[in-house]
Design an enzyme around this catalytic site. Sequence first.
Site, PDB file in Angstrom:
ATOM      1  N   SER A 157       0.840  -1.200   0.026  1.00 52.05           N
ATOM      2  CA  SER A 157       0.059   0.152  -0.073  1.00 52.05           C
ATOM      3  C   SER A 157       0.877   1.131  -0.170  1.00 52.05           C
ATOM      4  CB  SER A 157      -0.862  -0.266   1.049  1.00 52.05           C
ATOM      5  OG  SER A 157      -1.752   1.145   1.061  1.00 52.05           O
ATOM      6  N   ASP A 254      -9.611  -3.581  -5.692  1.00 57.68           N
ATOM      7  CA  ASP A 254      -9.010  -2.491  -5.007  1.00 57.68           C
ATOM      8  C   ASP A 254      -9.046  -1.436  -6.041  1.00 57.68           C
ATOM      9  OD1 ASP A 254      -7.315  -0.747  -3.599  1.00 57.68           O
ATOM     10  OD2 ASP A 254      -5.479  -2.008  -4.006  1.00 57.68           O
ATOM     11  N   HIS A 284      -7.822  -4.950  -0.975  1.00 57.64           N
ATOM     12  CA  HIS A 284      -6.624  -4.411  -0.822  1.00 57.64           C
ATOM     13  C   HIS A 284      -5.762  -4.772   0.326  1.00 57.64           C
ATOM     14  CE1 HIS A 284      -4.201  -0.738  -1.006  1.00 57.64           C
ATOM     15  NE2 HIS A 284      -4.124  -0.720   0.282  1.00 57.64           N
TER      16      HIS A 284
END
Length: 320
Positions: A157, A254, A284
């Site tokens: 991320s 995502d 995600h």
Amino acid sequence: MALHPDTRRILKALRDQGFPPLESVGVPRLRHLMNRLQQAQGEPEAVAHIVETQVPGPAGALPVRVYRPAPRPGPRPLIVFFHGGGWVSGGIELVDPALRRLANATGAVVASVGYRLAPETRFPGPLQDAHAALCALAGRASELGADPHTLVVAGESAGANLAAAVCRMAADGDGPRIALQLLVCPPLAPARDSPYASYRHNADGYLNTRAAMGYFWDQYVPDPVLARDPLAAPLLATDVCGLPPALVLVAGLDPLCDEGEAYAHRLRAAGVPARSVRVDGALHIFFLLPRLAAFESVLPDIVDALADSAPPHAPEGSPA
């Protein structure tokens, strides 16, 4: 897109717990929610050696947790890993279960780095921390039991954004030689007015939302002009030649899915070996849940990418 059964269970559990939209709660509450996510990760598996250490950063010492799995034949890569959390939350503990599993599955030495968070420290502060940590850890590879010739930069991320940016810095001559960049669900361009279809198709309902990504970007780099700097938004760089080979892992549910794949495509078009792997039906946060099938499904791809990144004349054997 069909939901994986694990994804259905995760989303139901979040609904049952009244988990709020991430963009609606503010930074202190968001950090508390990340702690709740850690509690859902399950019991972490054992690793042969774990070392707590520090490296110097531009504003003080940065915490590093090093995972050294049981010895196995051949040299061990050093994976320098940056955690996620939207640049505003998370830390070494958030990725602890995943990195234990990663070290054991790959045989690599994994160094997990903490960095300053937004909004208290905005761009480029977290990136400067990541770069300082990378340089310091590269110089300590042998001490940590890793092969200094096989340096891998990785992140999940927001941490994948930092990983991609420090790779760019290194390719421009400001850092060590990097053999591989491993990017998991990377945000690589500002969320506002994103042209990518996954921002529309996965805008809501899958924990990480379009609104949440807009909020995170605003905390990290609120100036819309600065947000287009290639060190903040690596996908917007005019030239990606000379960057390290890449493995980009994306989640099918995502908002960031398409831009991760677009980055791999840009790298390939520039002659950089790059591959993207989409985990269909995954959220995600799949990399933070190493007991689930989505995480396990990408381990062979990571193992293969690490093998490909090893230099042809790497020294035999590795320190215990």
